[in-house]
Enzyme design. Structure first.
Site, mmCIF file in Angstrom:
data_model
loop_
_atom_site.group_PDB
_atom_site.id
_atom_site.type_symbol
_atom_site.label_atom_id
_atom_site.label_comp_id
_atom_site.label_asym_id
_atom_site.label_seq_id
_atom_site.Cartn_x
_atom_site.Cartn_y
_atom_site.Cartn_z
ATOM 1 N N GLY A 143 0.826 -1.212 0.000
ATOM 2 C CA GLY A 143 0.000 0.000 0.000
ATOM 3 C C GLY A 143 0.856 1.256 0.000
ATOM 4 N N ARG A 156 0.359 5.596 -1.889
ATOM 5 C CA ARG A 156 -0.064 6.908 -1.373
ATOM 6 C C ARG A 156 -0.219 6.852 0.142
ATOM 7 N NH1 ARG A 156 -5.966 7.235 -0.921
ATOM 8 N NH2 ARG A 156 -6.935 5.368 -1.761
ATOM 9 N N ASP A 178 -2.287 -7.673 -5.169
ATOM 10 C CA ASP A 178 -3.414 -7.640 -4.239
ATOM 11 C C ASP A 178 -3.006 -8.531 -3.070
ATOM 12 O OD1 ASP A 178 -5.680 -8.082 -2.787
ATOM 13 O OD2 ASP A 178 -6.980 -8.440 -4.513
ATOM 14 N N VAL A 179 -2.804 -7.906 -1.902
ATOM 15 C CA VAL A 179 -2.242 -8.656 -0.770
ATOM 16 C C VAL A 179 -3.169 -9.768 -0.261
ATOM 17 C CG1 VAL A 179 -0.710 -6.791 0.003
ATOM 18 C CG2 VAL A 179 -3.044 -6.940 0.946
ATOM 19 N N TYR A 200 -13.189 -3.317 10.767
ATOM 20 C CA TYR A 200 -11.870 -2.661 10.844
ATOM 21 C C TYR A 200 -11.224 -2.901 12.213
ATOM 22 C CZ TYR A 200 -8.434 1.140 10.226
ATOM 23 O OH TYR A 200 -7.277 1.888 10.118
ATOM 24 N N ALA A 229 -11.781 -5.260 14.388
ATOM 25 C CA ALA A 229 -11.411 -6.676 14.556
ATOM 26 C C ALA A 229 -10.149 -6.992 13.750
ATOM 27 C CB ALA A 229 -12.559 -7.579 14.129
ATOM 28 N N LYS A 244 -7.744 -4.929 12.981
ATOM 29 C CA LYS A 244 -6.558 -4.280 13.567
ATOM 30 C C LYS A 244 -6.167 -4.940 14.894
ATOM 31 C CE LYS A 244 -5.823 -1.297 10.263
ATOM 32 N NZ LYS A 244 -4.611 -1.370 9.437
ATOM 33 N N ILE A 295 -4.767 10.191 11.411
ATOM 34 C CA ILE A 295 -3.703 10.680 10.523
ATOM 35 C C ILE A 295 -4.355 11.268 9.271
ATOM 36 C CG2 ILE A 295 -1.599 10.047 9.269
ATOM 37 C CD1 ILE A 295 -1.396 9.558 12.330
#
Ligand code: NDP
Length: 247
Positions: free
Chosen positions: A12, A15, A62-63, A154, A156, A158, A187
Protein backbone atom coordinates in the site's frame (compact mmCIF):
# COMPACT_ATOMS: atom_id res chain seq x y z
CA UNK A 1 21.63 6.97 6.24
CA UNK A 2 20.23 4.54 8.80
CA UNK A 3 19.01 2.08 6.13
CA UNK A 4 21.96 2.16 3.76
CA UNK A 5 21.74 -0.68 1.19
CA UNK A 6 18.69 -2.26 2.84
CA UNK A 7 15.83 -3.55 0.67
CA UNK A 8 12.41 -2.53 2.00
CA UNK A 9 9.01 -3.78 0.85
CA UNK A 10 6.06 -1.49 1.64
CA UNK A 11 2.52 -2.69 0.89
CA UNK A 12 0.00 0.00 0.00
CA UNK A 13 3.01 2.27 -0.57
CA UNK A 14 1.51 4.19 -3.49
CA UNK A 15 -0.06 6.91 -1.37
CA UNK A 16 -0.86 8.07 2.15
CA UNK A 17 1.09 6.65 5.09
CA UNK A 18 2.74 3.94 2.96
CA UNK A 19 4.12 6.54 0.54
CA UNK A 20 5.61 8.57 3.44
CA UNK A 21 7.23 5.43 4.84
CA UNK A 22 8.68 4.50 1.43
CA UNK A 23 10.04 8.03 0.87
CA UNK A 24 11.61 8.29 4.35
CA UNK A 25 13.23 4.85 4.03
CA UNK A 26 14.65 5.87 0.63
CA UNK A 27 16.05 9.09 2.12
CA UNK A 28 17.76 6.89 4.72
CA UNK A 29 19.44 4.84 1.98
CA UNK A 30 17.06 1.91 1.31
CA UNK A 31 15.98 0.55 -2.07
CA UNK A 32 12.20 0.27 -2.15
CA UNK A 33 9.62 -2.17 -3.48
CA UNK A 34 6.00 -1.06 -3.49
CA UNK A 35 3.13 -3.52 -3.71
CA UNK A 36 -0.19 -1.86 -4.41
CA UNK A 37 -3.39 -2.17 -6.42
CA UNK A 38 -3.12 1.50 -7.43
CA UNK A 39 -0.39 1.28 -10.07
CA UNK A 40 -0.71 4.84 -11.34
CA UNK A 41 0.13 6.29 -7.90
CA UNK A 42 2.67 3.52 -7.21
CA UNK A 43 4.64 4.43 -10.36
CA UNK A 44 4.66 8.11 -9.29
CA UNK A 45 6.04 7.22 -5.86
CA UNK A 46 8.70 5.02 -7.50
CA UNK A 47 9.76 7.90 -9.76
CA UNK A 48 10.13 10.14 -6.68
CA UNK A 49 12.24 7.46 -4.95
CA UNK A 50 14.49 7.14 -8.00
CA UNK A 51 14.83 10.94 -7.87
CA UNK A 52 16.47 10.42 -4.48
CA UNK A 53 19.06 8.16 -6.11
CA UNK A 54 17.67 4.85 -4.85
CA UNK A 55 16.33 1.84 -6.76
CA UNK A 56 12.55 1.44 -6.80
CA UNK A 57 10.21 -1.25 -8.10
CA UNK A 58 6.41 -1.23 -8.15
CA UNK A 59 4.34 -4.38 -8.60
CA UNK A 60 0.60 -4.76 -8.94
CA UNK A 61 -0.13 -7.03 -5.99
CA UNK A 62 -3.41 -7.64 -4.24
CA UNK A 63 -2.24 -8.66 -0.77
CA UNK A 64 -5.34 -10.84 -0.25
CA UNK A 65 -4.07 -13.31 -2.87
CA UNK A 66 -1.26 -15.53 -1.58
CA UNK A 67 -0.22 -16.81 -5.02
CA UNK A 68 0.34 -13.23 -6.23
CA UNK A 69 2.22 -12.37 -3.06
CA UNK A 70 4.55 -15.37 -3.34
CA UNK A 71 5.25 -14.80 -7.04
CA UNK A 72 6.04 -11.13 -6.46
CA UNK A 73 8.28 -11.91 -3.50
CA UNK A 74 10.32 -14.18 -5.80
CA UNK A 75 10.64 -11.27 -8.23
CA UNK A 76 12.16 -9.16 -5.43
CA UNK A 77 14.65 -11.93 -4.64
CA UNK A 78 15.54 -12.21 -8.35
CA UNK A 79 16.22 -8.48 -8.59
CA UNK A 80 17.68 -7.62 -5.16
CA UNK A 81 18.67 -11.09 -3.81
CA UNK A 82 17.20 -10.22 -0.38
CA UNK A 83 14.43 -8.49 1.53
CA UNK A 84 15.47 -6.84 4.79
CA UNK A 85 12.32 -4.95 5.74
CA UNK A 86 8.57 -5.54 5.31
CA UNK A 87 5.96 -2.93 6.23
CA UNK A 88 2.43 -4.33 6.14
CA UNK A 89 0.59 -1.06 5.53
CA UNK A 90 -2.11 -1.83 2.89
CA UNK A 91 -5.49 -1.32 4.53
CA UNK A 92 -9.07 -0.37 3.78
CA UNK A 93 -12.22 0.69 5.65
CA UNK A 94 -15.86 -0.17 4.88
CA UNK A 95 -17.75 1.32 7.80
CA UNK A 96 -21.30 0.51 8.94
CA UNK A 97 -23.04 -0.22 12.21
CA UNK A 98 -22.88 -3.90 13.15
CA UNK A 99 -26.51 -4.68 12.31
CA UNK A 100 -26.21 -3.03 8.90
CA UNK A 101 -22.77 -4.37 7.98
CA UNK A 102 -22.91 -6.73 5.01
CA UNK A 103 -21.04 -10.01 4.97
CA UNK A 104 -19.16 -8.76 1.88
CA UNK A 105 -17.91 -5.63 3.73
CA UNK A 106 -16.87 -7.70 6.74
CA UNK A 107 -14.94 -10.13 4.51
CA UNK A 108 -13.31 -7.41 2.38
CA UNK A 109 -11.80 -5.55 5.35
CA UNK A 110 -10.66 -8.69 7.16
CA UNK A 111 -9.15 -9.99 3.92
CA UNK A 112 -7.09 -6.92 3.02
CA UNK A 113 -6.07 -5.82 6.52
CA UNK A 114 -5.59 -9.09 8.39
CA UNK A 115 -5.19 -11.84 5.78
CA UNK A 116 -3.04 -9.49 3.68
CA UNK A 117 -0.70 -8.98 6.64
CA UNK A 118 -0.55 -12.75 7.21
CA UNK A 119 0.12 -13.46 3.49
CA UNK A 120 2.98 -10.95 3.17
CA UNK A 121 4.52 -11.93 6.52
CA UNK A 122 4.46 -15.60 5.53
CA UNK A 123 6.12 -14.99 2.16
CA UNK A 124 8.74 -12.46 3.32
CA UNK A 125 9.63 -14.24 6.55
CA UNK A 126 10.68 -17.34 4.57
CA UNK A 127 13.45 -15.24 3.01
CA UNK A 128 14.23 -13.43 6.27
CA UNK A 129 14.61 -16.73 8.16
CA UNK A 130 17.17 -17.89 5.58
CA UNK A 131 19.01 -14.55 5.86
CA UNK A 132 18.83 -14.72 9.70
CA UNK A 133 17.91 -11.03 9.47
CA UNK A 134 14.72 -9.08 9.08
CA UNK A 135 12.46 -6.36 10.42
CA UNK A 136 8.68 -6.44 10.00
CA UNK A 137 6.33 -3.59 10.97
CA UNK A 138 2.55 -4.02 10.85
CA UNK A 139 0.38 -0.92 10.64
CA UNK A 140 -2.50 -1.49 13.09
CA UNK A 141 -4.68 1.29 14.58
CA UNK A 142 -5.77 2.55 17.97
CA UNK A 143 -9.23 1.34 16.86
CA UNK A 144 -7.85 -2.20 17.25
CA UNK A 145 -7.22 -1.36 20.92
CA UNK A 146 -10.25 0.73 21.95
CA UNK A 147 -12.90 -0.24 19.32
CA UNK A 148 -15.11 2.24 17.46
CA UNK A 149 -18.84 2.29 16.70
CA UNK A 150 -19.33 1.64 12.98
CA UNK A 151 -16.03 -0.20 12.53
CA UNK A 152 -16.64 -3.80 13.64
CA UNK A 153 -14.73 -5.18 10.65
CA UNK A 154 -11.87 -2.66 10.84
CA UNK A 155 -11.42 -2.85 14.64
CA UNK A 156 -11.41 -6.68 14.56
CA UNK A 157 -8.87 -6.68 11.70
CA UNK A 158 -6.56 -4.28 13.57
CA UNK A 159 -6.86 -6.16 16.90
CA UNK A 160 -6.03 -9.29 14.90
CA UNK A 161 -2.94 -7.57 13.50
CA UNK A 162 -1.73 -6.75 17.03
CA UNK A 163 -2.13 -10.42 18.07
CA UNK A 164 -0.51 -11.61 14.83
CA UNK A 165 2.41 -9.26 15.55
CA UNK A 166 3.00 -10.90 18.94
CA UNK A 167 2.76 -14.45 17.57
CA UNK A 168 5.04 -13.74 14.59
CA UNK A 169 7.51 -12.01 16.93
CA UNK A 170 7.63 -15.12 19.14
CA UNK A 171 8.00 -17.51 16.17
CA UNK A 172 10.68 -15.49 14.35
CA UNK A 173 12.78 -14.14 17.24
CA UNK A 174 15.23 -17.04 17.24
CA UNK A 175 15.98 -16.28 13.56
CA UNK A 176 16.84 -12.63 14.30
CA UNK A 177 13.62 -11.30 12.75
CA UNK A 178 11.86 -8.56 14.76
CA UNK A 179 8.13 -7.97 14.36
CA UNK A 180 6.43 -4.89 15.78
CA UNK A 181 3.28 -2.88 15.15
CA UNK A 182 2.35 0.79 15.03
CA UNK A 183 -1.12 1.89 16.10
CA UNK A 184 -1.76 5.33 14.57
CA UNK A 185 -4.55 7.57 15.78
CA UNK A 186 -6.10 10.13 13.43
CA UNK A 187 -3.70 10.68 10.52
CA UNK A 188 -4.51 13.10 7.69
CA UNK A 189 -4.75 10.99 4.51
CA UNK A 190 -7.39 10.28 1.87
CA UNK A 191 -8.75 7.57 4.18
CA UNK A 192 -9.69 10.18 6.81
CA UNK A 193 -10.43 13.07 4.39
CA UNK A 194 -13.85 11.56 3.66
CA UNK A 195 -15.01 11.73 7.33
CA UNK A 196 -17.69 14.35 8.17
CA UNK A 197 -16.35 17.66 9.65
CA UNK A 198 -18.43 17.28 12.87
CA UNK A 199 -16.78 13.92 13.55
CA UNK A 200 -13.31 15.40 12.94
CA UNK A 201 -14.05 18.25 15.43
CA UNK A 202 -15.15 15.68 18.01
CA UNK A 203 -11.99 13.64 17.51
CA UNK A 204 -9.74 16.71 17.77
CA UNK A 205 -11.24 17.50 21.17
CA UNK A 206 -9.94 14.11 22.37
CA UNK A 207 -6.36 14.61 21.20
CA UNK A 208 -4.19 16.04 24.03
CA UNK A 209 -1.58 17.38 21.55
CA UNK A 210 -4.51 19.20 19.86
CA UNK A 211 -3.65 18.36 16.25
CA UNK A 212 -4.14 15.53 13.78
CA UNK A 213 -1.14 13.41 12.86
CA UNK A 214 0.66 13.45 9.52
CA UNK A 215 1.82 10.41 7.52
CA UNK A 216 5.39 11.49 8.39
CA UNK A 217 4.65 11.09 12.12
CA UNK A 218 3.91 7.41 11.45
CA UNK A 219 6.86 7.05 9.05
CA UNK A 220 9.34 8.30 11.68
CA UNK A 221 8.14 5.71 14.24
CA UNK A 222 8.39 3.06 11.53
CA UNK A 223 11.95 4.12 10.68
CA UNK A 224 12.92 3.71 14.33
CA UNK A 225 11.44 0.18 14.46
CA UNK A 226 13.26 -1.02 11.32
CA UNK A 227 16.58 0.60 12.25
CA UNK A 228 19.30 -1.06 14.32
CA UNK A 229 18.28 1.27 17.18
CA UNK A 230 15.31 -1.08 17.76
CA UNK A 231 17.26 -4.37 17.57
CA UNK A 232 16.15 -5.33 21.11
CA UNK A 233 12.46 -4.51 20.59
CA UNK A 234 10.03 -7.15 19.31
CA UNK A 235 6.33 -7.99 19.68
CA UNK A 236 5.46 -4.41 20.68
CA UNK A 237 2.83 -1.94 19.50
CA UNK A 238 3.84 1.74 19.45
CA UNK A 239 0.90 4.13 19.61
CA UNK A 240 1.30 7.27 17.46
CA UNK A 241 -1.83 9.29 18.24
CA UNK A 242 -1.05 12.62 19.92
CA UNK A 243 -1.97 11.11 23.29
CA UNK A 244 -5.54 9.95 22.56
CA UNK A 245 -5.00 6.49 24.04
CA UNK A 246 -2.77 6.12 27.06
CA UNK A 247 -2.43 2.51 28.22
P1 NDP B 1 -4.80 5.06 1.94
O1 NDP B 1 -6.16 4.59 1.56
O2 NDP B 1 -4.42 6.49 1.72
O3 NDP B 1 -3.69 4.13 1.22
C1 NDP B 1 -3.78 2.73 1.25
C2 NDP B 1 -3.10 2.16 0.03
O4 NDP B 1 -3.26 0.72 0.07
C3 NDP B 1 -3.73 2.64 -1.29
O5 NDP B 1 -2.75 2.91 -2.25
C4 NDP B 1 -4.62 1.46 -1.66
O6 NDP B 1 -4.92 1.39 -3.04
C5 NDP B 1 -3.73 0.29 -1.21
N1 NDP B 1 -4.50 -0.96 -1.13
C6 NDP B 1 -5.82 -1.13 -0.84
N2 NDP B 1 -6.15 -2.42 -0.92
C7 NDP B 1 -5.04 -3.10 -1.29
C8 NDP B 1 -4.76 -4.48 -1.56
N3 NDP B 1 -5.71 -5.43 -1.48
N4 NDP B 1 -3.50 -4.84 -1.91
C9 NDP B 1 -2.53 -3.90 -2.02
N5 NDP B 1 -2.73 -2.58 -1.79
C10 NDP B 1 -3.98 -2.18 -1.42
O7 NDP B 1 -4.63 4.66 3.48
P2 NDP B 1 -3.78 5.35 4.65
O8 NDP B 1 -2.47 5.77 4.16
O9 NDP B 1 -4.65 6.29 5.37
O10 NDP B 1 -3.62 4.08 5.64
C11 NDP B 1 -2.51 3.21 5.56
C12 NDP B 1 -2.59 2.22 6.72
O11 NDP B 1 -2.64 2.93 7.95
C13 NDP B 1 -3.86 1.35 6.68
O12 NDP B 1 -3.55 0.05 7.12
C14 NDP B 1 -4.77 2.04 7.66
O13 NDP B 1 -5.72 1.16 8.22
C15 NDP B 1 -3.77 2.51 8.70
N6 NDP B 1 -4.25 3.59 9.54
C16 NDP B 1 -4.60 4.81 8.99
C17 NDP B 1 -5.06 5.82 9.82
C18 NDP B 1 -5.45 7.15 9.30
O14 NDP B 1 -5.90 7.99 10.11
N7 NDP B 1 -5.28 7.46 8.02
C19 NDP B 1 -5.19 5.62 11.27
C20 NDP B 1 -4.80 4.32 11.72
C21 NDP B 1 -4.34 3.36 10.88
P3 NDP B 1 -6.24 2.22 -3.58
O15 NDP B 1 -5.83 3.63 -3.69
O16 NDP B 1 -6.54 1.61 -4.93
O17 NDP B 1 -7.32 1.96 -2.57
Amino acid sequence: MRLKDKVALVTGGARGIGRSIAMLFAKEGADIVIWDVNMQEAEKTCADIEGLGRKAMASQVDVTKYAEVEESLNKILDKFAKVDILVNNAGITKDALLLRMSEADWDAVINVNLKGTFNCTKAASKAMIKQRLGKIVNIASIIGIIGNAGQANYSASKAGIIALTKTSAKELASRNVNVNAIAPGFIQTEMTAKLPPELKEKMLANIPLNKFGSPDDVARACLFLVSSEADYITGQTIIVDGGMVMA
